[in-house]
Design an enzyme around this catalytic site. Structure first.
Site: not given
Length: 822
Positions: A396, A403, A692
């Protein structure tokens, strides 16, 4: 000849502000390549733009210096007489191009000669019109690339333009046959003619440039001097291993997940076509596997290719090197296909590329696993600090607001991120919608308005993401204490708080309205409608990107938090009306949250580890109920088999909350735990950056999601603030922020025998370290002059220390902790 670095302003007449930058470019005109037909996305070449110009001795004599001022729609490299100008990469960077476009200025005095000179720019799509974001769309900021540049001599007579972009420049496609930041770069060295960069004549195949005339290029007010640390090639890694999974193919393992590219110095005989595929994992056949990095299009369900593929065709010239500087990749492995027999890859290097942020914080302790965890978190941040703070460097690579609000405080313990963050906050303010909401990613291709893409527009304004407008300035204030920056940042935070408060006031969740037809007074501050990501990626909890879901327990908590922080920031500035307005919203949201979600016994009606962590960290639980709520959080951890159960938003707060509410031993147990989910479990499974998903690599070797997402790495702050014990005040005043007042309160465990943190602060170097021997804890504290430390020893005694070096001792019997848990 040594290429010049960026010029640093030093005198009052230098280009230190936007007006002087625009003045230096007053004679330059935007130009774009002759591009009769735009190639399909991912297949667009980089273009060369060229101008020869003559200078005589008088042009160069008496000039204090000659500066090149350059910017672009796209990514550019500038060359003068065959020498690359500067050592910065991916210029002019990633920004909210419609409102703010950075201009780089380089001292090029030593690159110019009397007689004929040649200027060449290599221009590619970059972020401006290349693929970008989780759906990899193109043309986000415009459909045509462009260049604006001028070489300006400065001297006693003022500014004098020697050459600037205008209709006398020529353009052509060249040896870079495709260049995309996500898809990769292809180079055919057989098409490269070095005379293009050094020759005085006009080579064949060049066409006149076209004027870039539109509303965007006409807006000179958006031009600003380059801000903050540039992106650079920071480090090089040699392969740790080279395997040959099949004939003609080799896989290079660099041993570390990084952001950057691979440089090859051996390319084979003329016509050799090498393909490099970059990835984070290997398949069962030993080849690079990028399937887990394929992007998902919400509207169609389509899965897009992962990209990250470079190509080079050799011309067979001695000394040829392939280094693709118009793309970056997130990778540990690079698969090279098309290898001729005997081609030597020993000179291959992974070039680590990121914003050149000074390293300011260090941590070490007696457990090498925690030292390794700290550096894995740092590597994850380094891989995601490329012009802007990104979520991941491969799939991405967007500036996701959530974030950075989750991680910025941790980042400030590792590197100097003040100017890096302030630049991003200017983009956030530029992209803020008229109603105050914040888009999910900044810089945002759609700018400060809807994009027309349903999911993107629905997710703009999500709690925990849009709150970056308040949380990031707050953490910068605590770490750096710069009131000048606050005055610029608080207006966006205020607009966000007003937006969130208006959402709470004007709408009710349908389920609540059905249960309670007449709204209670506190519901004015209950934010329970709209799209919210929620806690996101809790272990065992499927993500719920559902605009009909009720995330009020999360959103109302963040409404309180952002309103409270904005009130505090306004107080630091002396903005009393803003302080009072936001303080009232914070109090209302806190009351609404308590009335709706907190029982008289200290239980939360929607129980989860994350909700308890958030409630305790944000001060939503009254003092008399904090012990009960903290004990219940500890029970939930035990009920989960001694494993954490937090997701994206709350993980970084989990261990500090436990340690600060009487559960230090459990905090250490979670820190040192292994298996899934855990931090050390990631490391045991081979992680070199933070994943992640907690189970990013499964027991069967299967991979899911990105293997480089730093949000869960916020745990590294606990190593500094609690394990070593150096903390910033919760609510510092103007005389205390920026490490001018600190709290020293280590929370040792039976497992550790020593720990140490070092911080290079605006006040000076600050060190805290302790060790335990024979039941005695020895604490060493070194403070810069003017810094005050409130010290709390583990035996309960307290001291106040001023600048200088201090040694304190106390008897110590730490709470128990385990060395590891499967």
């Amino acid at each position: 000849m040594t290429a010049p670095a960026r010029w640093a302003p030093g005198t009052p007449d230098d280009a230190q502000n936007g007006s002087s930058t625009r003045s230096a470019l007053r004679n330059a005109r935007w130009i774009r390549p002759a591009e009769p037909q735009v190639a399909p996305p991912g297949r667009r070449p980089a273009h060369l733009l060229r101008r020869t110009f003559a200078l005589d001795e008088q042009d160069l004599a008496g000039s204090a210096r000659v500066l090149a001022h350059v910017t672009a729609h796209g990514v550019y490299e500038l060359f003068l007489n065959g020498v690359r100008v500067g050592d910065e990469e991916l210029t002019p960077g990633f920004t909210a191009y419609r409102e703010r476009l950075q201009v780089q200025s380089f001292d090029v005095t030593d690159l110019l000669v009397p007689g004929v000179n040649t200027a060449v720019a290599l221009l590619s799509d970059g972020w401006f019109r290349g693929r970008h974001g989780f759906e990899r769309r193109t043309d986000g900021f415009g459909t045509r690339t462009g260049l604006l540049a001028a070489l300006v001599a400065t001297g006693p007579a003022g500014l004098r333009t020697l050459v600037a972009t205008d209709d006398r420049w020529r353009s052509r496609s060249g040896h870079v046959t495709r260049a995309d930041l996500m898809d990769g770069q292809a180079v055919d060295l057989r098409l490269l003619d070095t005379a293009w960069f050094t020759g005085g004549g006009e080579p064949a195949g060049w066409a006149p440039v076209l004027p870039a005339e539109d509303a965007l290029t006409a807006d000179r007010d958006r031009l600003v001097p380059a801000e903050g640390p540039p992106v650079r090639r920071v480090e090089e890694l040699a392969p740790r291993a080279v395997t040959r999974p099949r004939p003609g193919s080799a896989v290079l393992d660099f041993g570390q997940n990084v952001n950057g590219w691979v440089r090859l110095s051996e390319l084979g005989p003329a016509g050799t076509h090498l393909t490099l595929t970059h990835g984070e994992s290997l398949g069962a056949d030993g080849r690079v596997d990028t399937d887990h990095l394929r992007a998902f299009v919400f509207a169609t369900g389509e899965r897009l290719p992962a990209g990250q593929v470079d190509e080079v065709v050799s011309a067979g010239r001695p000394g040829e090197v392939f280094e693709p500087r118009h793309t970056t990749h997130g990778f540990r492995y690079a698969q090279v296909d098309g290898l001729p027999e005997g081609l030597d890859l020993s000179g291959a290097r992974a070039v680590v590329v990121h914003s050149d942020l000074p390293r300011t914080g260090e941590f070490s302790c007696s457990d090498e696993r925690l030292n390794r965890l700290h550096e894995v978190v740092r590597w994850s941040f380094r891989g995601n600090a490329c012009a802007v703070p990104t979520d991941c460097p491969q799939r991405e690579r967007s500036g996701f607001t959530g974030d950075w609000q989750v991680f910025v405080a941790t980042a400030a313990l590792l590197h100097d991120v003040q100017v890096f963050s302030e630049r991003w906050l200017r983009d956030l303010a530029a992209d803020q919608w008229a109603d105050g909401r914040i888009p999910t990613v900044v810089p945002n291709p759609a700018g400060n308005r809807p994009s027309g893409v349903a999911f993107e527009d629905a997710s703009a304004g999500s709690a925990g993401w849009g709150d970056a407008a308040a949380i990031v300035p707050w953490e910068l204030w605590r770490a750096y204490g710069d009131t000048g920056s606050l005055a610029e940042q608080v207006p966006a935070a205020l607009r966000w708080v007003q937006y969130a408060a208006s959402c709470a006031e004007r709408a009710r969740h349908p389920d609540r309205a059905a249960r309670r037809p007449v709204p209670a007074p506190h519901e004015r501050y209950l934010w329970d409608t709209g799209f919210h990501f929620g806690e996101w990626l809790e272990p065992g909890v499927p993500p719920r990107p559902d605009p009909t879901a009720d995330h009020g327990v999360v959103a109302t908590a963040y409404l309180h938090r952002s309103a409270l922080l904005t009130a505090r920031l306004a107080a630091a500035l002396g903005w009393h009306d803003v302080h009072e307005r936001c303080a009232a919203i914070a109090a209302g949201a806190r009351d609404a949250w308590q009335r709706e979600y907190l029982t008289p016994g200290g239980r939360i009606t929607e129980e989860s580890q994350a909700n308890y962590v958030r409630a305790l960290a944000f001060g939503l639980v009254p003092q008399e109920l904090r012990t009960a709520a903290a004990d219940r959080l500890a029970e939930l951890v035990r009920e989960a088999g001694g494993h954490l159960g937090t997701g994206f938003l709350a993980t970084g707060m989990l261990l500090p909350v436990l340690a600060d509410t009487g559960h230090a031993a459990l905090a250490h147990e979670l820190l040192l735990g292994e298996g899934n989910p855990s931090w050390l479990g990631m490391l045991a499974a081979g992680a070199t950056t933070v994943w992640e998903w907690w189970d990013g690599v499964g027991a069967d070797g299967g991979v899911r999601g990105s293997l480089n997402h730093y949000s869960k790495g916020a745990v590294a702050s606990f190593l500094h603030t609690h394990v070593a014990g150096l903390r910033l005040p919760e609510d510092p005043g103007p005389a205390e922020a920026g490490y001018r007042r600190v709290r020293v309160a280590p929370v040792p465990s039976a497992h550790l025998t020593w720990a140490r943190t070092v911080q290079d602060t605006r006040a000076g170097r600050l060190e805290v370290g302790w060790e335990v021997a024979d039941g005695v804890l020895t604490l060493d504290v070194t403070l810069p002059r003017g810094t005050v430390a409130d010290v709390e020893l583990p035996d309960g005694t307290a001291r106040r220390l001023d600048g200088g070096s201090h040694r304190l001792r106390c008897a110590h019997r730490p709470p128990g902790a385990v060395a590891g848990r499967g």
